[in-house]
Scaffold this motif. Structure first.
Motif, short mmCIF file in Angstrom:
data_model
loop_
_atom_site.label_atom_id
_atom_site.label_comp_id
_atom_site.label_asym_id
_atom_site.label_seq_id
_atom_site.Cartn_x
_atom_site.Cartn_y
_atom_site.Cartn_z
N PRO A 184 7.98 3.69 18.47
CA PRO A 184 9.08 4.38 17.52
C PRO A 184 8.21 5.39 16.74
CG PRO A 184 8.23 2.01 16.56
CD PRO A 184 7.65 2.04 17.86
N LEU A 185 7.04 5.49 16.81
CA LEU A 185 6.41 6.63 16.25
C LEU A 185 5.43 7.07 17.40
CD1 LEU A 185 5.40 5.38 12.64
CD2 LEU A 185 7.30 6.79 13.25
N PRO A 186 5.16 8.58 17.44
CA PRO A 186 3.96 9.18 18.25
C PRO A 186 2.58 8.75 17.90
CG PRO A 186 5.08 10.72 16.92
CD PRO A 186 5.76 9.63 16.61
N PHE A 187 1.79 8.69 18.66
CA PHE A 187 0.39 8.31 18.56
C PHE A 187 -0.40 9.52 17.96
CE2 PHE A 187 0.94 5.40 22.43
CZ PHE A 187 0.48 4.41 21.74
N ARG A 188 -0.53 9.19 16.80
CA ARG A 188 -1.47 10.41 15.70
C ARG A 188 -2.35 9.91 15.05
NH1 ARG A 188 0.62 15.28 15.55
NH2 ARG A 188 2.95 15.68 16.47
N GLU A 205 1.40 3.39 11.15
CA GLU A 205 0.88 3.31 12.55
C GLU A 205 -0.39 2.35 12.33
OE1 GLU A 205 0.26 6.31 15.49
OE2 GLU A 205 0.75 7.76 13.90
N ARG A 206 -1.16 2.57 11.23
CA ARG A 206 -2.38 1.67 11.20
C ARG A 206 -2.10 0.05 10.73
NH1 ARG A 206 -4.19 6.13 7.86
NH2 ARG A 206 -5.65 7.48 9.35
N LEU A 207 -1.06 -0.15 9.95
CA LEU A 207 -0.79 -1.19 9.40
C LEU A 207 0.26 -1.88 10.44
CD1 LEU A 207 -0.87 -0.81 5.63
CD2 LEU A 207 -2.65 -1.68 7.23
N GLN A 232 0.76 -1.16 0.02
CA GLN A 232 0.00 -0.11 -0.02
C GLN A 232 0.94 1.40 -0.11
OE1 GLN A 232 -3.15 0.05 2.65
NE2 GLN A 232 -3.65 -2.06 2.77
N LEU A 233 2.15 1.11 0.54
CA LEU A 233 2.82 2.48 0.36
C LEU A 233 3.44 2.70 -0.80
CD1 LEU A 233 4.02 4.67 2.15
CD2 LEU A 233 5.98 3.28 2.68
N THR A 234 3.15 3.95 -1.37
CA THR A 234 3.60 4.32 -2.82
C THR A 234 4.07 5.83 -2.55
OG1 THR A 234 1.59 5.43 -3.29
CG2 THR A 234 1.60 3.11 -3.67
N ASP A 235 4.65 6.18 -3.64
CA ASP A 235 5.35 7.53 -3.81
C ASP A 235 4.50 8.61 -3.81
OD1 ASP A 235 7.71 6.20 -3.90
OD2 ASP A 235 7.95 6.32 -6.21
N GLU A 282 0.71 10.89 5.48
CA GLU A 282 -0.04 9.80 5.22
C GLU A 282 0.87 8.44 5.32
OE1 GLU A 282 -2.95 11.80 1.65
OE2 GLU A 282 -1.10 10.76 1.03
N ALA A 283 2.31 8.75 5.03
CA ALA A 283 3.07 7.63 4.85
C ALA A 283 3.19 6.98 6.45
CB ALA A 283 4.53 8.00 4.47
N LEU A 284 3.22 8.32 7.15
CA LEU A 284 3.45 7.55 8.84
C LEU A 284 2.20 7.03 9.29
CD1 LEU A 284 5.73 10.53 10.00
CD2 LEU A 284 6.32 8.25 9.28
N ALA A 285 0.85 7.82 8.99
CA ALA A 285 -0.17 7.01 9.41
C ALA A 285 -0.47 5.72 8.90
CB ALA A 285 -1.40 7.95 8.83
#
Length: 355
Positions: free
Chosen positions: A330-334, A204-206, A189-192, A198-201
C-alpha cells in the motif's frame, strides 16, 4: 616579309575594370566573397528556430490509440454478448425439450441452470470485490506518492492527509493478530507533530516492515522450491508447469499478505505488473554465472546442466515475487529498504548448498 601564324601573336591587353558605382548594388543581389559568405552562414543558422530533441517531432498517437481501444472493447463486448446469447438460447431449448419429455426432467434442468447462474454471480461478485481491493491499494500508494512529492512539502494540509492515509493503511491489518503490538506502537508514536514524510515513514517501519519480512520469506521459499523442482524435473513441459503453478501461487500469497486477497482476474493483473517489474530478460546467463560462482568449478561442471536451469527458474520466481510485493504494497518503498534480487540470490544459494 612572310606573315606568322596568329597563334604566336601576343594576347591583346585587356583594359582594366572600373570599380562599380555605389548605386549599382541596388540594381541586383550583392555578391559576397567566399570568406564573407562563410562568416555570414552561422548568423543565418542562428536565426533558425531551435528544436528540442524528442519533443514535438513525433505525431500525436493518442487518437489512434483511443480508436484501437474502443475497437477492442467493442470486439470483446460483442463476442461476449454473442456467447451469452448462444448459451441462453441453447439452455432455453434444452429446458423446453426437457419439459416436453417430462415435467420432473424440465424442473431438474431449470434448477441446474439456476444453480449455474447463482455460482457465476457469486464468483463474479468475488472478482469484483478483489478488483476493488486492488484498486484501493493502488489508490493508497498513489496518494502516498503525491504526499511525498517535492511540491507537497510546503502544503499545510499534507500532514493531515498523511495521518489519514496512515490510519487507512492500519485499517487494512486490523484483523491480524500478529500485528497487534505493531499497531499499538504505531498508534502511540504517531502524533500531530509529524509531517507527511515522517508519518508515512513511521507507517512503513512499524506496520509494513513485519509484512515485508514475511513476504520476503515467502518469495525466498518459492524461489528455492522452484529451483529444486525444475532441477529434478525430467521434462521441459513439466518444468514450465511447475514454474507457472509456483509463481501463480506466490503472487496470490504475497497479495493476500498485503491485504489484497485477489481473485482470478486480479491475480492476472498482478502477474502482469510483476512481470513488468521483474525484467526477466537476460536471466539465463546471470543464473548460469551465479551457479558456477556459488558452487565452484568442479561441482558446477557435473550438475550445471540441471542445477543451472533450476537456479534460473528460481531467480525468475524471486523477481516475480519482488514485483508482486511492489504491486501489492500500500505504500512505496522509501523509509524501508527495497528487497533486492542479489540478496535473495545469495540466500537461495545458501539454502541450496546447505551453507
Amino acid at each position: 616579309m612572310t606573315d606568322r601564324p596568329r597563334i604566336f601573336d601576343e594576347p591583346a591587353a585587356t583594359p582594366p575594370r572600373r570599380p562599380a558605382a555605389p548605386h549599382a548594388a541596388a540594381s541586383g543581389p550583392l555578391e559576397l566573397p567566399e570568406a564573407a559568405a562563410l562568416t555570414a552562414r552561422p548568423a543565418e543558422e542562428a536565426a533558425l528556430p531551435a528544436t528540442v530533441p524528442g519533443r514535438g517531432l513525433m505525431p500525436d498517437l493518442a487518437p489512434g490509440a483511443a480508436t484501437r481501444r474502443t475497437g477492442r472493447r467493442l470486439l470483446w463486448g460483442g463476442l461476449g454478448g454473442l456467447a451469452v446469447a448462444l448459451i441462453g438460447f441453447e439452455t432455453w431449448d434444452l429446458a423446453t425439450r426437457a419439459f416436453a419429455h417430462a415435467d420432473w426432467l424440465g424442473w431438474m434442468v431449470t434448477g441446474l441452470g439456476v444453480a449455474t447462474l447463482g455460482g457465476l454471480g457469486i464468483l463474479g461478485g468475488a472478482e469484483i470485490a478483489a478488483l476493488r481491493r486492488l484498486a484501493r491499494v493502488d489508490g493508497l500508494r498513489n496518494e502516498a506518492e503525491r504526499l511525498v512529492a517535492p511540491e507537497a512539502l510546503h502544503d499545510p494540509a499534507a500532514a493531515a492527509d498523511a495521518a489519514t492515509l496512515a490510519a487507512r493503511v492500519a485499517a487494512l491489518y486490523e484483523a491480524r493478530p500478529g500485528l497487534a503490538a505493531a499497531r499499538a506502537d504505531f498508534a502511540a508514536q504517531l502524533t500531530d507533530a509529524h509531517d507527511a514524510a515522517e508519518a508515512l515513514a513511521l507507517t512503513e517501519r512499524l506496520l509494513l516492515a513485519p509484512i515485508d519480512a514475511e513476504a520476503r520469506r515467502l518469495v525466498l521459499l518459492a524461489a528455492r522450491d522452484t529451483a529444486l523442482a525444475t532441477a529434478a524435473s525430467p521434462a521441459a513441459l513439466l518444468d514450465a508447469a511447475v514454474v507457472l503453478w509456483r509463481n501463480a501461487r506466490l503472487v496470490r500469497e504475497v497479495a493476500a499478505l498485503y491485504g489484497v486477497r485477489p481473485g482470478r482476474i486480479a491475480s492476472l493483473k498482478i502477474v502482469r505488473r510483476s512481470l513488468g517489474a521483474a525484467a526477466v530478460a537476460g536471466m539465463g546467463e546471470a543464473g548460469q554465472d551465479t551457479a558456477v560462482d556459488a558452487l565452484g568449478g568442479g561441482l558446477a561442471a557435473a550438475v550445471s546442466a540441471r542445477l543451472g536451469q533450476g537456479v534460473v527458474n528460481g531467480l525468475v520466481a524471486a523477481r516475480i515475487g519482488l514485483g508482486a510485493m511492489e504491486a501489492c504494497r500500500p505504500l512505496p518503498f522509501r523509509a524501508v529498504k527495497r528487497p533486492r534480487t542479489t540478496d535473495l540470490r545469495r540466500d537461495m544459494m545458501r539454502m541450496l548448498t546447505g551453507n
